[in-house]
Design a protein around this motif. Structure first.
Motif, mmCIF file in Angstrom:
data_model
loop_
_atom_site.group_PDB
_atom_site.id
_atom_site.type_symbol
_atom_site.label_atom_id
_atom_site.label_comp_id
_atom_site.label_asym_id
_atom_site.label_seq_id
_atom_site.Cartn_x
_atom_site.Cartn_y
_atom_site.Cartn_z
ATOM 1 N N TYR A 92 -36.865 -20.429 20.771
ATOM 2 C CA TYR A 92 -36.318 -19.448 20.780
ATOM 3 C C TYR A 92 -34.483 -20.084 19.937
ATOM 4 N N ALA A 93 -33.662 -21.344 20.145
ATOM 5 C CA ALA A 93 -32.637 -21.196 20.139
ATOM 6 C C ALA A 93 -32.772 -22.168 18.891
ATOM 7 N N LEU A 94 -33.767 -22.240 18.450
ATOM 8 C CA LEU A 94 -33.652 -22.904 16.931
ATOM 9 C C LEU A 94 -34.002 -22.190 15.858
ATOM 10 N N SER A 95 -34.355 -20.780 17.067
ATOM 11 C CA SER A 95 -34.951 -19.912 15.347
ATOM 12 C C SER A 95 -33.452 -18.948 15.679
ATOM 13 N N LEU A 96 -32.410 -18.519 16.257
ATOM 14 C CA LEU A 96 -31.101 -18.235 15.593
ATOM 15 C C LEU A 96 -30.690 -18.394 14.162
ATOM 16 N N LYS A 97 -30.267 -17.926 13.723
ATOM 17 C CA LYS A 97 -29.375 -18.193 11.917
ATOM 18 C C LYS A 97 -27.695 -18.394 12.747
ATOM 19 N N VAL A 98 -27.459 -19.232 11.955
ATOM 20 C CA VAL A 98 -26.333 -19.265 12.024
ATOM 21 C C VAL A 98 -25.310 -18.830 10.580
ATOM 22 N N GLU A 99 -24.489 -17.976 10.680
ATOM 23 C CA GLU A 99 -23.811 -17.270 8.927
ATOM 24 C C GLU A 99 -23.250 -18.331 9.245
ATOM 25 N N LYS A 100 -22.616 -18.412 7.363
ATOM 26 C CA LYS A 100 -21.729 -18.653 7.249
ATOM 27 C C LYS A 100 -20.590 -17.968 7.303
ATOM 28 N N GLY A 101 -19.780 -18.233 7.539
ATOM 29 C CA GLY A 101 -17.885 -17.412 7.181
ATOM 30 C C GLY A 101 -17.826 -17.660 5.691
ATOM 31 N N ASN A 102 -17.049 -16.236 5.461
ATOM 32 C CA ASN A 102 -16.968 -15.964 4.502
ATOM 33 C C ASN A 102 -14.974 -16.062 3.975
ATOM 34 N N LYS A 103 -14.563 -15.884 5.337
ATOM 35 C CA LYS A 103 -13.097 -15.165 5.161
ATOM 36 C C LYS A 103 -12.158 -15.894 6.062
ATOM 37 N N VAL A 104 -11.220 -16.088 6.118
ATOM 38 C CA VAL A 104 -10.353 -16.945 7.280
ATOM 39 C C VAL A 104 -9.208 -15.679 7.938
ATOM 40 N N GLU A 105 -9.319 -15.396 8.847
ATOM 41 C CA GLU A 105 -8.583 -14.662 9.060
ATOM 42 C C GLU A 105 -7.537 -15.399 10.447
ATOM 43 N N ILE A 106 -6.320 -15.241 10.552
ATOM 44 C CA ILE A 106 -5.181 -15.922 10.906
ATOM 45 C C ILE A 106 -4.010 -15.400 11.396
ATOM 46 N N TYR A 107 -4.285 -15.070 12.775
ATOM 47 C CA TYR A 107 -3.122 -14.597 13.326
ATOM 48 C C TYR A 107 -1.529 -14.923 14.212
ATOM 49 N N VAL A 108 -0.906 -14.089 14.129
ATOM 50 C CA VAL A 108 0.747 -14.986 15.103
ATOM 51 C C VAL A 108 0.450 -14.402 15.722
ATOM 52 N N ASN A 109 1.330 -14.634 17.201
ATOM 53 C CA ASN A 109 1.717 -13.369 18.127
ATOM 54 C C ASN A 109 0.102 -12.301 18.123
ATOM 55 N N ASN A 110 -0.574 -12.289 17.808
ATOM 56 C CA ASN A 110 -1.576 -11.643 18.323
ATOM 57 C C ASN A 110 -1.184 -10.663 16.900
ATOM 58 N N GLN A 111 -0.369 -10.472 16.661
ATOM 59 C CA GLN A 111 -1.148 -9.756 15.074
ATOM 60 C C GLN A 111 -1.195 -10.453 13.624
ATOM 61 N N LEU A 112 -2.753 -9.496 12.771
ATOM 62 C CA LEU A 112 -3.328 -10.065 12.054
ATOM 63 C C LEU A 112 -2.210 -10.194 10.518
ATOM 64 N N LYS A 113 -1.742 -12.246 10.165
ATOM 65 C CA LYS A 113 -0.810 -11.789 9.626
ATOM 66 C C LYS A 113 -1.088 -12.743 7.861
ATOM 67 N N TYR A 114 -2.904 -13.213 8.162
ATOM 68 C CA TYR A 114 -3.204 -13.788 6.167
ATOM 69 C C TYR A 114 -4.547 -13.240 6.781
ATOM 70 N N VAL A 115 -5.466 -12.799 5.666
ATOM 71 C CA VAL A 115 -6.493 -13.253 5.289
ATOM 72 C C VAL A 115 -7.021 -14.094 4.256
ATOM 73 N N TYR A 116 -7.575 -14.743 4.109
ATOM 74 C CA TYR A 116 -7.513 -16.127 3.100
ATOM 75 C C TYR A 116 -9.318 -15.786 2.885
ATOM 76 N N PRO A 117 -9.911 -16.067 1.113
ATOM 77 C CA PRO A 117 -11.350 -16.621 1.458
ATOM 78 C C PRO A 117 -11.568 -18.203 1.461
ATOM 79 N N LEU A 118 -12.304 -18.263 2.445
ATOM 80 C CA LEU A 118 -13.012 -20.109 2.352
ATOM 81 C C LEU A 118 -12.752 -19.786 0.846
ATOM 82 N N GLN A 119 -12.312 -21.240 0.538
ATOM 83 C CA GLN A 119 -12.328 -22.175 -0.858
ATOM 84 C C GLN A 119 -13.001 -23.253 -1.049
ATOM 85 N N LYS A 120 -13.916 -23.804 -2.345
ATOM 86 C CA LYS A 120 -14.331 -25.115 -2.330
ATOM 87 C C LYS A 120 -12.759 -25.588 -2.772
ATOM 88 N N ASP A 121 -11.979 -25.096 -3.995
ATOM 89 C CA ASP A 121 -11.101 -25.941 -3.467
ATOM 90 C C ASP A 121 -9.707 -26.583 -2.852
#
Length: 129
Positions: A29-58
């Protein structure tokens, strides 16, 4: 005539085989679970969403202003990490690279949370009403 020592009884073997069977079902069962690759990064400061960036190769560096002066966030090959911080123990720097959906980097003195979010790649076949 001496009797051979018997280490296991019949019911012991049945119990051990049942436990092994449950263990192998759990592993499958554990091996059959699918791991999702992330595509966005959310950065919170003081519990408020400040930045959203896409994951990048560069390789890109960003500065995020926090209560203690700020942190440097680095994007490398679809992964994220904190390279420098003004916090005393620098735990957010020691957490290293993250890349999978749901992983986080937390800097408590900085009141910083970096979270990777991802969208499921599966599409809906249809909706029943």
């Amino acid at each position: 005539m001496k009797r051979k020592p018997c280490y296991f009884k019949k019911f012991d073997l049945i119990i051990y085989s049942f436990i092994a069977f449950i263990f192998f079902i759990g592993i499958n069962y554990a091996l059959s679970l699918k791991v999702e690759k992330g595509n966005k990064v959310e950065i919170y400061v003081n519990n408020q969403l400040k930045y959203v960036y896409p994951l990048q190769k560069d390789k890109k560096d960003y500065f995020v202003d926090t209560d203690l002066g700020g942190v440097n966030v680095e994007f490398i090959d679809m992964k994220v990490r904190v390279t420098s911080s003004n916090s005393p123990l620098k735990i957010c720097v020691k957490q290293g690279l993250i890349s999978k959906s749901g992983q986080t980097i937390i800097g408590i003195p900085d009141k910083l949370l970096i979270k990777i979010t991802g969208e499921s790649e599966e599409e809906l076949d249809g909706i029943a009403r």
